[in-house]
Scaffold this active site. Structure first.
Site, PDB file in Angstrom:
ATOM      1  N   LYS A 210      -1.353  -0.938  -4.211  1.00 48.63           N
ATOM      2  CA  LYS A 210      -2.529  -0.176  -3.813  1.00 48.63           C
ATOM      3  C   LYS A 210      -2.124   1.277  -3.617  1.00 48.63           C
ATOM      4  O   LYS A 210      -1.133   1.565  -2.944  1.00 48.63           O
ATOM      5  CB  LYS A 210      -3.138  -0.723  -2.517  1.00 48.63           C
ATOM      6  CG  LYS A 210      -4.342   0.076  -2.036  1.00 48.63           C
ATOM      7  CD  LYS A 210      -5.066  -0.594  -0.883  1.00 48.63           C
ATOM      8  CE  LYS A 210      -4.401  -0.363   0.444  1.00 48.63           C
ATOM      9  NZ  LYS A 210      -5.235  -0.827   1.585  1.00 48.63           N
TER      10      LYS A 210
ATOM     11  N   SER B   8       0.857  -1.181   0.000  1.00 47.48           N
ATOM     12  CA  SER B   8       0.000   0.000   0.000  1.00 47.48           C
ATOM     13  C   SER B   8       0.894   1.232   0.000  1.00 47.48           C
ATOM     14  O   SER B   8       1.769   1.376   0.862  1.00 47.48           O
ATOM     15  CB  SER B   8      -0.892  -0.009   1.240  1.00 47.48           C
ATOM     16  OG  SER B   8      -1.680   1.153   1.315  1.00 47.48           O
TER      17      SER B   8
ATOM     18  N   LYS C  61      -3.234   5.056  -2.249  1.00 47.45           N
ATOM     19  CA  LYS C  61      -4.151   5.886  -1.485  1.00 47.45           C
ATOM     20  C   LYS C  61      -4.584   7.067  -2.358  1.00 47.45           C
ATOM     21  O   LYS C  61      -3.748   7.696  -3.032  1.00 47.45           O
ATOM     22  CB  LYS C  61      -3.484   6.409  -0.208  1.00 47.45           C
ATOM     23  CG  LYS C  61      -3.130   5.326   0.795  1.00 47.45           C
ATOM     24  CD  LYS C  61      -4.362   4.710   1.425  1.00 47.45           C
ATOM     25  CE  LYS C  61      -3.998   3.728   2.523  1.00 47.45           C
ATOM     26  NZ  LYS C  61      -5.187   3.142   3.180  1.00 47.45           N
TER      27      LYS C  61
ATOM     28  N   LYS D 192      -9.664  -6.894   7.784  1.00 45.84           N
ATOM     29  CA  LYS D 192      -8.628  -6.435   8.702  1.00 45.84           C
ATOM     30  C   LYS D 192      -8.918  -7.058  10.062  1.00 45.84           C
ATOM     31  O   LYS D 192      -9.968  -6.819  10.654  1.00 45.84           O
ATOM     32  CB  LYS D 192      -8.603  -4.911   8.797  1.00 45.84           C
ATOM     33  CG  LYS D 192      -7.878  -4.250   7.636  1.00 45.84           C
ATOM     34  CD  LYS D 192      -7.811  -2.749   7.810  1.00 45.84           C
ATOM     35  CE  LYS D 192      -7.057  -2.138   6.610  1.00 45.84           C
ATOM     36  NZ  LYS D 192      -7.241  -0.678   6.548  1.00 45.84           N
TER      37      LYS D 192
ATOM     38  N   ASP E 156      -7.512   3.103  -2.779  1.00 36.43           N
ATOM     39  CA  ASP E 156      -8.174   3.120  -1.480  1.00 36.43           C
ATOM     40  C   ASP E 156      -8.372   4.565  -1.049  1.00 36.43           C
ATOM     41  O   ASP E 156      -7.410   5.327  -0.954  1.00 36.43           O
ATOM     42  CB  ASP E 156      -7.312   2.372  -0.461  1.00 36.43           C
ATOM     43  CG  ASP E 156      -7.919   2.356   0.930  1.00 36.43           C
ATOM     44  OD1 ASP E 156      -9.119   2.680   1.071  1.00 36.43           O
ATOM     45  OD2 ASP E 156      -7.193   2.005   1.880  1.00 36.43           O
TER      46      ASP E 156
ATOM     47  N   ASP F 116     -14.048  -1.771   3.447  1.00 36.80           N
ATOM     48  CA  ASP F 116     -13.072  -1.912   4.523  1.00 36.80           C
ATOM     49  C   ASP F 116     -13.709  -1.410   5.811  1.00 36.80           C
ATOM     50  O   ASP F 116     -14.337  -2.169   6.550  1.00 36.80           O
ATOM     51  CB  ASP F 116     -11.808  -1.123   4.161  1.00 36.80           C
ATOM     52  CG  ASP F 116     -10.761  -1.075   5.276  1.00 36.80           C
ATOM     53  OD1 ASP F 116     -10.967  -1.697   6.332  1.00 36.80           O
ATOM     54  OD2 ASP F 116      -9.734  -0.414   5.097  1.00 36.80           O
TER      55      ASP F 116
ATOM     56  N   GLU G  62     -11.486   0.764  -3.230  1.00 43.24           N
ATOM     57  CA  GLU G  62     -11.727   0.442  -1.826  1.00 43.24           C
ATOM     58  C   GLU G  62     -12.270   1.641  -1.046  1.00 43.24           C
ATOM     59  O   GLU G  62     -11.701   2.734  -1.107  1.00 43.24           O
ATOM     60  CB  GLU G  62     -10.423  -0.054  -1.196  1.00 43.24           C
ATOM     61  CG  GLU G  62     -10.559  -0.537   0.225  1.00 43.24           C
ATOM     62  CD  GLU G  62      -9.224  -1.008   0.794  1.00 43.24           C
ATOM     63  OE1 GLU G  62      -9.170  -1.271   2.001  1.00 43.24           O
ATOM     64  OE2 GLU G  62      -8.237  -1.099   0.028  1.00 43.24           O
TER      65      GLU G  62
ATOM     66  N   GLY H 296      -3.979  -4.336   6.116  1.00 42.94           N
ATOM     67  CA  GLY H 296      -3.059  -4.109   7.223  1.00 42.94           C
ATOM     68  C   GLY H 296      -3.196  -2.731   7.837  1.00 42.94           C
ATOM     69  O   GLY H 296      -3.781  -1.826   7.239  1.00 42.94           O
TER      70      GLY H 296
END
Length: 377
Positions: free
Chosen positions: A162, A136, A164, A265, A189, A241, A216, A293
């Site tokens: 991934k 990520s 952000k 998670k 995400d 999530d 996400e 995570g």
């Protein structure tokens, strides 16, 4: 089984590379390690990986310490249990505080697996000997800086990237990475940074062109209807999530078609027991899952590796090597990724020793029920 001693260790470790999400940037992390000792002298370790600030969820390191000290410690010491699920019934009346509970549940599973002489993965029902890892990447100062990070992680062999995203940092960086790497497994995400109005939904439809594995958590945690509206118009699967804290939430997601991928998670869902049940329910409904995570130290990371060995975890999980985040981790040996793959330990419990000297050296505060009892006499 009886727990005779509990220790809490709040530990601060610096990150090797600062990390920014849609809400904040961090350069170090404070997590609480839970150490349980049973009447046979065995120890089990878990990790409370709650954020220090209430941006991802309402819990913080301070609230976790408070709830642990005043509620979970006493209940765990009083319990007589044979399985981790039985121990969890001792604090079933405590609402919320899933991150805090997850630390105690993880320690209980580690302790129970050691007592049974089996690996944590085996105790959970894992079937894989190795798991694929993804990484990520946070919001960077420039697109070029992001591209450099992507190159670095791909060179390390990771199977999924991934990114952000947040309003103002979305289409440009995503399309830049996709243009540079047309064939990689790429997903984004948002950590709930967007509103679910019609204009925003229209805007997010532009991400379909990037051929992402998933988008996400674009909207707020409780906005199941907004996620459902987006999913009906979006070709890319929506992954939930923050929205899914309990099995009831997962049932809502399924009923509303509010997402077609689930990020499990362990910390968010209150620990390994509920996380395993979520895996089973999602698999039953044909929903692929992966393990997200929270930049866990090695204790929590090892638990993530163990649960990622279950058969329904068909997508790369956030179980990258410790060295991506920490110059020195709290476990020996650290979690290591080879060509983006992590070996699942086969030795009893989490499969790693705790570097107790390093824990003590980086400890911010410490609770020891043995010392507290001695002080009372």
């Amino acid at each position: 089984m009886k727990i005779t001693r509990i220790q809490l260790h709040e530990v601060r470790l610096p990150l090797v590379h600062s990390f920014q999400t849609s809400s904040h940037r961090k350069s170090s992390l404070d997590h609480i390690l839970v150490e349980l000792t049973d009447d046979a002298g065995r120890t089990g370790w878990g990790e409370i990986a709650s954020p220090a600030d209430p941006f991802y969820c309402p819990e913080t390191t301070d609230t976790a310490w408070l709830i642990s000290e005043h509620y979970l410690v006493t209940r765990a010491l009083d319990a007589d249990w044979t399985t981790p699920a039985e121990l969890e019934t001792s604090w079933a009346k405590i609402r919320g505080h899933e991150f805090t509970k997850a630390g105690f549940v993880g320690a209980a599973w580690d302790l129970w697996a050691k007592a049974e002489g089996v690996s944590l993965a085996s105790a959970l029902g894992g079937t894989r000997h190795e798991v694929r890892a993804g990484v990520s990447l946070g919001i960077e100062p420039t697109v070029d800086a992001l591209l450099a990070q992507v190159e670095k992680q791909l060179a390390a062999g990771y199977h999924r990237i991934k990114l952000k995203i947040a309003p103002g940092w979305d289409l440009e960086p995503v399309h830049a990475v996709r243009s540079a790497h047309p064939d990689i497994d790429l997903h984004v995400d948002a950590n709930g940074a967007y509103t679910s109005d019609d204009q925003t939904i229209d805007y997010l439809l532009s991400l379909d062109a990037a051929h992402l594995t998933m988008i996400e958590q674009p909207f707020a945690p409780r906005d199941f209807v907004g996620h459902s509206r987006l999913q009906q118009r979006l070709q890319t699967p929506v992954c939930l999530d923050e929205s899914v804290v309990s099995l009831d939430d997962l049932q809502t997601m399924i009923a509303l078609d509010a997402g077609r991928v689930l990020n499990i998670k362990v910390s968010r869902m209150g620990g390994l027991t509920v996380a395993k049940a979520a895996h089973d329910l999602a698999t039953e409904h044909g929903i692929p899952v992966w393990c997200g995570g929270m930049h866990e130290f090695g204790v929590g990371r090892a638990a993530n590796v163990a649960i990622s060995s279950l058969p329904g975890f068909t997508l790369p999980s956030d179980v990258s090597g410790s060295d991506k985040y920490y110059a020195r981790d709290v476990i020996m040996p650290p979690v290591v990724a080879h060509d983006g793959t992590v070996t699942v330990p086969s030795t009893p419990g989490i499969g790693h020793e705790i570097d107790v000297e390093w824990v003590a050296e980086n400890r911010l505060r410490h609770l020891d029920t043995d010392l507290a009892e001695s002080a009372q006499h």
